[in-house]
Design a protein around this motif. Structure first.
Motif, mmCIF file in Angstrom:
data_model
loop_
_atom_site.group_PDB
_atom_site.id
_atom_site.type_symbol
_atom_site.label_atom_id
_atom_site.label_comp_id
_atom_site.label_asym_id
_atom_site.label_seq_id
_atom_site.Cartn_x
_atom_site.Cartn_y
_atom_site.Cartn_z
ATOM 1 N N MET A 58 34.637 44.829 48.832
ATOM 2 C CA MET A 58 35.529 44.473 47.735
ATOM 3 C C MET A 58 36.454 43.353 48.203
ATOM 4 O O MET A 58 37.215 43.541 49.160
ATOM 5 N N ASN A 59 36.366 42.217 47.549
ATOM 6 C CA ASN A 59 37.203 41.064 47.872
ATOM 7 C C ASN A 59 38.132 40.742 46.709
ATOM 8 O O ASN A 59 37.906 41.183 45.582
ATOM 9 N N SER A 60 39.163 39.990 46.998
ATOM 10 C CA SER A 60 40.120 39.552 45.966
ATOM 11 C C SER A 60 40.586 40.732 45.116
ATOM 12 O O SER A 60 40.557 40.684 43.884
ATOM 13 N N LEU A 97 38.394 44.927 51.290
ATOM 14 C CA LEU A 97 38.210 46.289 51.771
ATOM 15 C C LEU A 97 36.725 46.619 51.676
ATOM 16 O O LEU A 97 36.042 46.167 50.743
ATOM 17 N N ARG A 98 36.224 47.381 52.642
ATOM 18 C CA ARG A 98 34.830 47.824 52.584
ATOM 19 C C ARG A 98 34.776 49.340 52.573
ATOM 20 O O ARG A 98 35.307 49.987 53.468
ATOM 21 N N ALA A 125 29.445 45.770 37.225
ATOM 22 C CA ALA A 125 30.274 45.729 36.028
ATOM 23 C C ALA A 125 30.911 44.351 35.929
ATOM 24 O O ALA A 125 31.207 43.716 36.951
ATOM 25 N N ASP A 126 31.133 43.891 34.720
ATOM 26 C CA ASP A 126 31.737 42.570 34.527
ATOM 27 C C ASP A 126 33.094 42.472 35.216
ATOM 28 O O ASP A 126 33.481 41.401 35.691
ATOM 29 N N SER A 127 33.807 43.568 35.289
ATOM 30 C CA SER A 127 35.154 43.566 35.853
ATOM 31 C C SER A 127 35.178 43.287 37.351
ATOM 32 O O SER A 127 36.226 42.919 37.890
ATOM 33 N N VAL A 128 34.043 43.456 38.029
ATOM 34 C CA VAL A 128 34.022 43.237 39.472
ATOM 35 C C VAL A 128 33.024 42.162 39.891
ATOM 36 O O VAL A 128 32.953 41.813 41.083
ATOM 37 N N LYS A 129 32.279 41.624 38.941
ATOM 38 C CA LYS A 129 31.251 40.642 39.266
ATOM 39 C C LYS A 129 31.864 39.436 39.974
ATOM 40 O O LYS A 129 32.887 38.898 39.537
ATOM 41 N N GLY A 130 31.255 39.041 41.072
ATOM 42 C CA GLY A 130 31.753 37.919 41.851
ATOM 43 C C GLY A 130 32.766 38.308 42.902
ATOM 44 O O GLY A 130 33.105 37.498 43.771
ATOM 45 N N ARG A 131 33.275 39.537 42.841
ATOM 46 C CA ARG A 131 34.266 39.999 43.821
ATOM 47 C C ARG A 131 33.733 41.139 44.686
ATOM 48 O O ARG A 131 34.108 41.248 45.855
ATOM 49 N N PHE A 132 32.920 42.007 44.107
ATOM 50 C CA PHE A 132 32.383 43.154 44.831
ATOM 51 C C PHE A 132 30.908 42.921 45.158
ATOM 52 O O PHE A 132 30.175 42.319 44.377
ATOM 53 N N THR A 133 30.491 43.471 46.302
ATOM 54 C CA THR A 133 29.088 43.399 46.704
ATOM 55 C C THR A 133 28.647 44.763 47.216
ATOM 56 O O THR A 133 29.277 45.317 48.121
#
Length: 123
Positions: free
Chosen positions: A82-84, A18-19, A60-68
């Motif tokens: 927002m991915n995955s 989702l963006r 935030a660590d909770s979204v690192k690697g999934r959100f940009t």
């Protein structure tokens, strides 16, 4: 006065992408530090991503690697890709801007806020 309007929130399923968009008026967004902040009922708002005028972007660590988080200066808009997505990402997502220099991970350091957009991730 800077005004922020979020859009893009909706109901999605686990694993979807989702963006979110944050369109600014009344000021130049690239001159502010902009953040995406989410809130779950009963909990404090959490800064999930912050992009300064220039410099290091933080997540935030909770979204690192999934959100940009990104910014389109020509459109005066900031995005959150927002991915995955997971059910625990379900929240109202706010766009916020700070007059302070550099990334801001404390929600209290943001001066301008949008109205929020609901993201719901079903399991």
């Amino acid at each position: 006065q800077l005004q922020l309007v979020e859009s893009g929130g909706r109901l999605v399923q686990t694993g979807d992408s989702l963006r979110l968009s944050c369109a600014a008026s009344g000021g130049t967004l690239s001159l502010y530090t902009t953040g995406w902040v989410r809130q779950v009922p009963g909990k404090d708002r959490e800064v999930v991503a912050s992009i300064p005028s220039f410099g290091t972007i933080r997540y935030a660590d909770s979204v690192k690697g999934r959100f940009t988080i990104s910014r389109d200066n020509a459109k005066n808009t900031v995005y959150l890709q927002m991915n995955s997505l997971k059910p625990e990402d379900t929240a109202v997502y706010y766009c916020a801007a700070s007059v302070r220099f550099g990334t801001r991970i404390d929600r209290r350091e943001y001066d301008y806020w949008g109205q929020g957009t609901q993201v719901t991730v079903s399991s």
